[in-house]
Design a protein around this motif. Sequence first.
Motif, PDB file in Angstrom:
ATOM      1  N   UNK A  93       0.830  -1.206   0.000  1.00 36.83           N
ATOM      2  CA  UNK A  93       0.000   0.000   0.000  1.00 36.83           C
ATOM      3  C   UNK A  93       0.864   1.256   0.000  1.00 36.83           C
ATOM      4  N   UNK A  94       2.036   1.179   0.620  1.00 38.24           N
ATOM      5  CA  UNK A  94       2.934   2.338   0.633  1.00 38.24           C
ATOM      6  C   UNK A  94       3.512   2.601  -0.765  1.00 38.24           C
ATOM      7  N   UNK A  95       3.749   1.529  -1.506  1.00 39.64           N
ATOM      8  CA  UNK A  95       4.242   1.678  -2.880  1.00 39.64           C
ATOM      9  C   UNK A  95       3.181   2.361  -3.745  1.00 39.64           C
ATOM     10  N   UNK A  96       1.934   1.904  -3.624  1.00 44.77           N
ATOM     11  CA  UNK A  96       0.842   2.514  -4.394  1.00 44.77           C
ATOM     12  C   UNK A  96       0.683   3.982  -4.009  1.00 44.77           C
ATOM     13  N   UNK A  97       0.742   4.267  -2.712  1.00 49.58           N
ATOM     14  CA  UNK A  97       0.623   5.648  -2.248  1.00 49.58           C
ATOM     15  C   UNK A  97       1.716   6.528  -2.863  1.00 49.58           C
ATOM     16  N   UNK A  98       2.940   6.019  -2.882  1.00 51.50           N
ATOM     17  CA  UNK A  98       4.049   6.798  -3.440  1.00 51.50           C
ATOM     18  C   UNK A  98       3.868   7.045  -4.929  1.00 51.50           C
ATOM     19  N   UNK A  99       3.428   6.029  -5.671  1.00 45.32           N
ATOM     20  CA  UNK A  99       3.221   6.174  -7.109  1.00 45.32           C
ATOM     21  C   UNK A  99       2.102   7.176  -7.418  1.00 45.32           C
ATOM     22  N   UNK A 100       1.060   7.161  -6.585  1.00 48.33           N
ATOM     23  CA  UNK A 100      -0.103   8.005  -6.852  1.00 48.33           C
ATOM     24  C   UNK A 100       0.060   9.434  -6.346  1.00 48.33           C
ATOM     25  N   UNK A 101       0.744   9.601  -5.224  1.00 48.62           N
ATOM     26  CA  UNK A 101       0.816  10.927  -4.602  1.00 48.62           C
ATOM     27  C   UNK A 101       2.170  11.595  -4.745  1.00 48.62           C
ATOM     28  N   UNK A 102       3.212  10.799  -5.049  1.00 41.05           N
ATOM     29  CA  UNK A 102       4.563  11.351  -5.112  1.00 41.05           C
ATOM     30  C   UNK A 102       5.265  11.387  -3.773  1.00 41.05           C
ATOM     31  N   UNK A 103       4.565  10.996  -2.712  1.00 35.84           N
ATOM     32  CA  UNK A 103       5.196  10.943  -1.395  1.00 35.84           C
ATOM     33  C   UNK A 103       6.222   9.821  -1.391  1.00 35.84           C
ATOM     34  N   UNK A 127       6.431   9.337  -7.584  1.00 34.44           N
ATOM     35  CA  UNK A 127       5.577   9.412  -8.768  1.00 34.44           C
ATOM     36  C   UNK A 127       6.302   8.961 -10.039  1.00 34.44           C
ATOM     37  N   UNK A 128       7.631   8.993 -10.003  1.00 39.29           N
ATOM     38  CA  UNK A 128       8.416   8.590 -11.170  1.00 39.29           C
ATOM     39  C   UNK A 128       8.687   7.101 -11.224  1.00 39.29           C
ATOM     40  N   UNK A 129       8.233   6.356 -10.212  1.00 37.63           N
ATOM     41  CA  UNK A 129       8.431   4.918 -10.206  1.00 37.63           C
ATOM     42  C   UNK A 129       9.455   4.472  -9.186  1.00 37.63           C
ATOM     43  N   UNK A 130      10.026   3.301  -9.439  1.00 35.50           N
ATOM     44  CA  UNK A 130      10.999   2.701  -8.530  1.00 35.50           C
ATOM     45  C   UNK A 130      12.401   3.165  -8.904  1.00 35.50           C
ATOM     46  N   UNK A 131      13.109   3.678  -7.936  1.00 35.45           N
ATOM     47  CA  UNK A 131      14.457   4.199  -8.164  1.00 35.45           C
ATOM     48  C   UNK A 131      15.436   3.458  -7.267  1.00 35.45           C
ATOM     49  N   UNK A 132      16.401   2.775  -7.882  1.00 39.01           N
ATOM     50  CA  UNK A 132      17.332   1.943  -7.129  1.00 39.01           C
ATOM     51  C   UNK A 132      18.733   2.542  -7.202  1.00 39.01           C
ATOM     52  N   UNK A 133      19.288   2.966  -6.085  1.00 38.22           N
ATOM     53  CA  UNK A 133      20.631   3.543  -6.088  1.00 38.22           C
ATOM     54  C   UNK A 133      21.708   2.468  -6.169  1.00 38.22           C
ATOM     55  N   UNK A 134      22.920   2.892  -6.477  1.00 36.54           N
ATOM     56  CA  UNK A 134      24.065   1.985  -6.466  1.00 36.54           C
ATOM     57  C   UNK A 134      24.502   1.777  -5.020  1.00 36.54           C
ATOM     58  N   UNK A 135      24.571   0.537  -4.609  1.00 40.24           N
ATOM     59  CA  UNK A 135      24.996   0.209  -3.245  1.00 40.24           C
ATOM     60  C   UNK A 135      26.513   0.187  -3.152  1.00 40.24           C
ATOM     61  N   UNK A 136      27.151  -0.330  -4.209  1.00 40.97           N
ATOM     62  CA  UNK A 136      28.605  -0.461  -4.200  1.00 40.97           C
ATOM     63  C   UNK A 136      29.030  -1.882  -3.913  1.00 40.97           C
TER      64      UNK A 136
END
Length: 232
Positions: A49-59, A90-99
Amino acid sequence: MSCWINGETGGYLRVCTEGRNWFETDFPNWMKAEPPKFKNETRSEEHGSYIIEALETGRTYRGHFNVPNNGHITNLPNGCIVEIPGYVDRNGLNMPVVGELPMACAATCSASVRVQEMGMKAAATGDLTLLKQAMLHDPLVGAVCNPEEVWQMTDEMLVAQAKWLPQYAKEVPGAKKRLEDAEKNGTRVKLIETQGAARLHTKTVEEMTQHAAEARKNAGAADKGKMTVTAH
């Protein structure tokens, strides 16, 4: 032993078996009960539900996600699946480089990755030799079995699961014959019945009835690690 995830032998299997058995028993009661009311204060910790909230609201929501490695962990092979922290908005899933992982961790993970690659290719092609090599290279198998035990165990598994493994149909007769020959000439490996070093009893439905609330929590938990159902 305070929690299955701390090292109990077959712990995840146990809690899932108990949860399934209780759900099947208790499901009619769930259907008769009042429908749950979804409120902020009763929000689950399941992060869907938190993923959906982030996609829909940008939070922005920060979580841990399983993704194909694409340079995220630099000392693991690309293409393997890694679980790493990431962000959703709102831009989707963003995965940083861990190293890089520490060398010892990377070595352990890399061994498992290569075993899984061999197992995947063996399953797709029906390559029996590669299947046995995958079994042989698995760190847990190698810790308790010598090569001949691995070879015979793989043959035994092929025979036992033949109807679900059509890609190995041509290999099953040979596996049966090797096992029969080993029995005849005395080279069959000694079979050991073991329950593991730290295996707990799988509760029956009758036993779980004595702690019904705990059993229901297990059956409804999305996260079997923390058995979470409702927010704290």
